[in-house]
Design an enzyme around this catalytic site. Structure first.
Site, PDB file in Angstrom:
ATOM      1  N   ASP A  74      28.724  36.661  11.993  1.00 14.51           N
ATOM      2  CA  ASP A  74      29.357  35.780  11.561  1.00 14.51           C
ATOM      3  C   ASP A  74      29.078  34.390  12.034  1.00 14.51           C
ATOM      4  OD1 ASP A  74      32.019  34.407  10.741  1.00 14.51           O
ATOM      5  OD2 ASP A  74      33.252  35.540  11.712  1.00 14.51           O
ATOM      6  N   ARG A 144      37.299  25.832   8.751  1.00 16.96           N
ATOM      7  CA  ARG A 144      36.647  26.440   7.944  1.00 16.96           C
ATOM      8  C   ARG A 144      36.445  26.152   6.392  1.00 16.96           C
ATOM      9  NH1 ARG A 144      38.704  31.656   9.716  1.00 16.96           N
ATOM     10  NH2 ARG A 144      36.676  32.886   9.520  1.00 16.96           N
ATOM     11  N   HIS A 175      36.717  33.951   1.495  1.00 11.22           N
ATOM     12  CA  HIS A 175      37.474  35.532   1.936  1.00 11.22           C
ATOM     13  C   HIS A 175      38.701  36.062   0.319  1.00 11.22           C
ATOM     14  CE1 HIS A 175      37.803  33.377   5.782  1.00 11.22           C
ATOM     15  NE2 HIS A 175      37.863  35.042   6.806  1.00 11.22           N
ATOM     16  N   HIS A 187      44.844  37.986  11.414  1.00  8.45           N
ATOM     17  CA  HIS A 187      44.641  38.621  13.233  1.00  8.45           C
ATOM     18  C   HIS A 187      45.621  39.269  14.055  1.00  8.45           C
ATOM     19  CE1 HIS A 187      40.561  36.132  12.846  1.00  8.45           C
ATOM     20  NE2 HIS A 187      39.876  37.113  12.321  1.00  8.45           N
ATOM     21  N   ASP A 259      37.243  42.329   5.483  1.00  6.72           N
ATOM     22  CA  ASP A 259      37.291  41.145   6.946  1.00  6.72           C
ATOM     23  C   ASP A 259      37.598  42.526   7.902  1.00  6.72           C
ATOM     24  OD1 ASP A 259      37.368  39.118   8.334  1.00  6.72           O
ATOM     25  OD2 ASP A 259      39.239  38.474   7.841  1.00  6.72           O
TER      26      ASP A 259
END
Length: 515
Positions: A74, A144, A175, A187, A259
């Site tokens: 990653d 990001r 994503h 997360h 993911d």
């Protein structure tokens, strides 16, 4: 009635679709044993990396067991780095590249990053992020993303893929179908995106369409709920999204990677075993796990869950076999790409970044310098004596991690020895924070470093109070530059990578390129 394939073939296919992590800087025996049994991929994280030489030795150890094992990482560059987890990245991230908006520069940065990964034996990068940063309060995407403009994000996604894959490293565009319009970190929980199909197609899906056309070797799914497409299951587990939208409507034929399955959006609701079965059944080909779960037991649990699901008729064996075949096909591409990269003359193709006279080895710093935006209340005199750096630090999201240093104190200290720094966490007492900063700083110039000040009221209050007490304060914003410029000098770096800190330090001291 379909007859099941032999158990050993079924088990090998179940192992083939897993992308687990492990602990340590050398491969444990259990991992090598499972590679020999059919495990086709391994995911690397910061805990596995000490140096380029050590990483090259590690990947050689893995390939001594089997040459076609996929070694994934990653490595987005910018805030999310594993290759340079202890020092900070030599490359700015997507937001900085999008701010410059030079696709040739983005392509050159990605190619140099890919070259370094390939040199260390890494051949699949879980990057780039193609998410549109449509929600400025997004706690997990932010810098990001290349930006909030759809066309900009699409052209830089393409440039990044082209650069990375030109170096022989497979890109994994993420994503899908777009994680930018969330205010929840997947997360920790399951984000819900309530947009209609017209908006989704006109905004979120545009960079992914471009990525598919550019030949992205892999696409990573998002753990997000999109009721307009599937009101019941998140994208990673949704046949409507992975098969119906991505495969059939968009025509994508490459590898679909999930993911991290240990993320709470999946594990807290479905569990990783059930989630993995549902993901493969929905159309995913590879299960990413190992950021938090990195042991043999996890691999065996997932392997056995997939095998049992086939035996029980819940997961068609043809779907598992197809997923495993796609993993092996990508492994074959990367093996051939490694050979092409090693051919005589390959290095001479690296060239020089457009508009610069600096070789690609320095392209990250070139890009970081170009991404800096400076606002001065009045003509600024560069600092010649050591300042005090007050870092107002939010809690790092898990994708970034709290082990990677950020800021610019170290870069300033390299130019102005004697520079000191303290880190200040969330507080409601701005007056107490400011009093401490003023007491420690004394008569030295204060440099306040912030990250996404627009998302953190405590940070904004403290910064305003500090500037009121010391109007000559220099402010460096290393996240999204959504707030009004503050301070005698305001520097927006558009990311918190080490090179972004270096670029800001050069502005503050007047010691930049050509100075």
């Amino acid at each position: 009635m379909t007859t099941l394939v032999r158990t050993d073939t079924l088990t090998r296919d179940a192992l083939a679709v897993l992308q687990p992590g492990f602990v340590g800087t050398t491969a444990p025996d259990w991992l090598l044993r499972r590679i020999g049994e059919g495990l086709s991929a391994v995911g690397l994280f910061g805990r596995n990396i000490l140096s380029p030489n050590q990483l090259a030795a590690l990947t050689a150890q893995l390939r001594a067991e089997r040459d076609d094992v996929l070694v994934a990482i990653d490595e987005e560059g910018g805030d999310v780095t594993r290759l340079e987890v202890r020092a900070g990245s030599s490359f700015p991230g997507n937001y900085a590249l999008g701010t410059v908006d030079d696709a040739d520069l983005t392509r050159a940065v990605a190619r140099e990053l890919g070259r370094r990964l390939a040199e260390c034996g890494v051949d699949l990068n879980w990057a780039p992020s193609a998410d549109i940063n449509s929600n400025q309060d997004n706690p997990v995407i932010g810098v990001r993303s290349f930006g909030a403009d759809t066309a900009l994000a699409a052209r830089h996604t393409v440039a990044y893929i082209e650069g990375l894959q030109a170096a022989g490293v497979a890109a994994c565009t993420k994503h899908f179908p777009g994680h930018g319009d969330t205010n929840v970190d997947s997360h920790h929980a399951l984000p819900r995106i309530d947009v209609d199909l017209d908006t989704l197609h006109a905004r979120e899906l545009v960079p992914f369409r471009a990525a598919i056309a550019a030949g992205s070797k892999a696409v990573m799914s998002a753990h997000i709920l999109l009721p307009a497409l599937d009101p019941d299951r998140p994208a990673t587990l949704s046949p409507q999204i992975l098969t119906g939208l991505l495969r059939q409507e968009l025509g994508y034929q490459g590898l679909i990677v999930t993911d991290g399955m240990e993320m709470q959006a999946i594990s807290a609701v479905y569990g990783i075993e059930r989630g993995s079965v549902l993901a493969i059944a929905a159309g995913a080909d590879a299960i990413c796990v190992g950021g938090g779960l990195a042991d043999e037991e996890t691999v065996l649990r997932l392997r056995d869950a997939l095998v049992t699901a086939v035996r029980d008729g819940e997961l068609p064996e043809e779907r598992l076999a197809d997923a495993a075949a796609r993993v092996r096909a990508l492994a074959d591409w990367t093996r051939r790409a490694r050979g092409a990269a090693a051919e005589p003359g390959a290095a001479s193709q690296e060239g020089t970044a457009p508009g610069t006279d600096t070789g690609l080895a320095d392209i990250g710093l070139v890009a970081a310098r170009r991404a800096v935006r400076v606002t001065a209340a009045e003509p600024f005199t560069p600092l010649t004596s050591a300042p005090y750096v007050a870092a107002l630090a939010p809690v790092a999201n898990i994708a970034v991690g709290d082990e990677t240093p950020w800021g610019l104190a170290a870069e300033l200290a390299a130019i102005l020895p004697g520079t000191t720094t303290d880190t200040y966490a969330a507080t409601t007492e701005a007056s107490a924070l400011v009093a401490h900063v003023l007491g420690v700083a004394g008569d030295r110039r204060i440099v306040a470093v912030v990250r996404d000040v627009h998302r953190h009221p405590w940070m904004a209050d403290a910064l305003d109070a500090l500037i009121a007490a010391r109007p000559d304060t220099v402010v460096v914003e290393m996240g999204l530059d959504r707030a009004e410029p503050r301070g005698a000098l305001h520097i927006a770096t558009h990311g918190a990578a080490r090179v972004c800190g270096r670029a800001a330090a050069e502005v503050i001291t007047g010691k930049g390129a050509g100075a």
